[in-house]
Design an enzyme around this catalytic site. Sequence first.
Site, PDB file in Angstrom:
ATOM      1  CE  LYS A  15      -7.064  36.761  56.021  1.00 42.79           C
ATOM      2  NZ  LYS A  15      -7.077  36.695  57.475  1.00 42.79           N
ATOM      3  NE  ARG A  90      -6.906  42.313  58.000  1.00 40.96           N
ATOM      4  CZ  ARG A  90      -5.974  41.452  57.588  1.00 40.96           C
ATOM      5  NH1 ARG A  90      -5.563  41.455  56.351  1.00 40.96           N
ATOM      6  NH2 ARG A  90      -5.487  40.575  58.422  1.00 40.96           N
ATOM      7  NE  ARG A 129      -0.593  32.208  61.421  1.00 38.29           N
ATOM      8  CZ  ARG A 129      -1.395  33.115  60.876  1.00 38.29           C
ATOM      9  NH1 ARG A 129      -2.220  32.758  59.900  1.00 38.29           N
ATOM     10  NH2 ARG A 129      -1.406  34.343  61.316  1.00 38.29           N
ATOM     11  NE  ARG A 165       1.725  36.519  60.766  1.00 37.75           N
ATOM     12  CZ  ARG A 165       0.583  36.723  60.123  1.00 37.75           C
ATOM     13  NH1 ARG A 165       0.272  35.970  59.078  1.00 37.75           N
ATOM     14  NH2 ARG A 165      -0.253  37.656  60.507  1.00 37.75           N
ATOM     15  NE  ARG A 176      -3.385  39.272  63.513  1.00 38.99           N
ATOM     16  CZ  ARG A 176      -2.863  38.074  63.273  1.00 38.99           C
ATOM     17  NH1 ARG A 176      -2.182  37.429  64.186  1.00 38.99           N
ATOM     18  NH2 ARG A 176      -3.032  37.512  62.105  1.00 38.99           N
TER      19      ARG A 176
HETATM   20  P1  AMP Z   1      -2.497  39.053  57.694  1.00 41.39           P
HETATM   21  O1  AMP Z   1      -1.214  38.442  57.248  1.00 41.39           O
HETATM   22  O2  AMP Z   1      -3.511  39.173  56.582  1.00 41.39           O
HETATM   23  O3  AMP Z   1      -3.077  38.396  58.930  1.00 41.39           O
HETATM   24  O4  AMP Z   1      -2.152  40.574  58.117  1.00 41.39           O
HETATM   25  C1  AMP Z   1      -1.245  40.851  59.151  1.00 41.39           C
HETATM   26  C2  AMP Z   1      -1.318  42.322  59.549  1.00 41.39           C
HETATM   27  O5  AMP Z   1      -1.036  43.146  58.392  1.00 41.39           O
HETATM   28  C3  AMP Z   1      -2.685  42.814  60.017  1.00 41.39           C
HETATM   29  O6  AMP Z   1      -2.890  42.526  61.393  1.00 41.39           O
HETATM   30  C4  AMP Z   1      -2.578  44.303  59.730  1.00 41.39           C
HETATM   31  O7  AMP Z   1      -1.753  44.942  60.699  1.00 41.39           O
HETATM   32  C5  AMP Z   1      -1.827  44.326  58.407  1.00 41.39           C
HETATM   33  N1  AMP Z   1      -2.744  44.256  57.242  1.00 41.39           N
HETATM   34  C6  AMP Z   1      -2.816  43.262  56.316  1.00 41.39           C
HETATM   35  N2  AMP Z   1      -3.766  43.522  55.385  1.00 41.39           N
HETATM   36  C7  AMP Z   1      -4.304  44.717  55.735  1.00 41.39           C
HETATM   37  C8  AMP Z   1      -5.341  45.514  55.196  1.00 41.39           C
HETATM   38  N3  AMP Z   1      -6.055  45.135  54.115  1.00 41.39           N
HETATM   39  N4  AMP Z   1      -5.630  46.693  55.808  1.00 41.39           N
HETATM   40  C9  AMP Z   1      -4.942  47.095  56.896  1.00 41.39           C
HETATM   41  N5  AMP Z   1      -3.973  46.374  57.478  1.00 41.39           N
HETATM   42  C10 AMP Z   1      -3.644  45.190  56.924  1.00 41.39           C
END
Ligand code: AMP
Length: 224
Positions: A15, A90, A129, A165, A176
Amino acid sequence: MGLRIVILGGPGAGKGTQAMRIAEAREIPHISTGAIFRGHMEQNSELGRAIRPYMDAGQLVPDDLTCRVVEQRLQQDDCRNGYILDGFPRTLPQARTLDELLERRGDRLDVVIELDVPDDEIVDRLSARRTCPACGKIFNLKFDPPATGNSKCDRPDCTGELVTRPDDREETVRQRIKVYHETTQPILEYYRERGLLRSVNSDALAPEAVFVKVEEILCAVSAA
Ligand code: AMP
């Protein structure tokens, strides 16, 4: 008028990488809730301290905090001519809140792109990654390594030292993936019913090949 795009997909589906490319190609802002949250944690802001336990455990941040962050971001001037939302919504309540936010502004989404990757490949991908903490560019040591050939970012104006990360650890990744299936999958149905969903099978494809498919979709939506 630029497009208003949502990009969805499990962890490691690509993404962030695709959203960054789309944002560059279409000159629209790339809004990543994960990146906004990581920024707050780095600054140790009040929000950063509130969300850290969720982020570190691979759990979703509560909807009210997440929606507030997105609402504030969408009010900024650069969002007037379209944007790409990466990692939001999400959950179903987030999707409904987004619809309400857009309706109040007299806007609507143009397309929702789902990047579809089998779970087995995800753990493999995420362990390779790396991210640049300075500019946010994402690399994959297996599929998309930095052109520098070392562990530094390859953007001309950036020499950030690439990092893994913390939530890309295998145990957190599995959590996740579970969260994705439980909470995000129903959103696909929500958008499918509204005729907005376009799925891209990105299994074993290089980012360039995925981007070609994504651009085909966006061109068709723009022309419609
Ligand atoms: P990402 O970088 O999109 O993989 O997001 C990393 C982490 O941020 C996720 O595992 C959640 O803990 C938090 N997070 C990101 N976007 C959301 C969202 N829309 N709703 C809730 N938690 C989020």
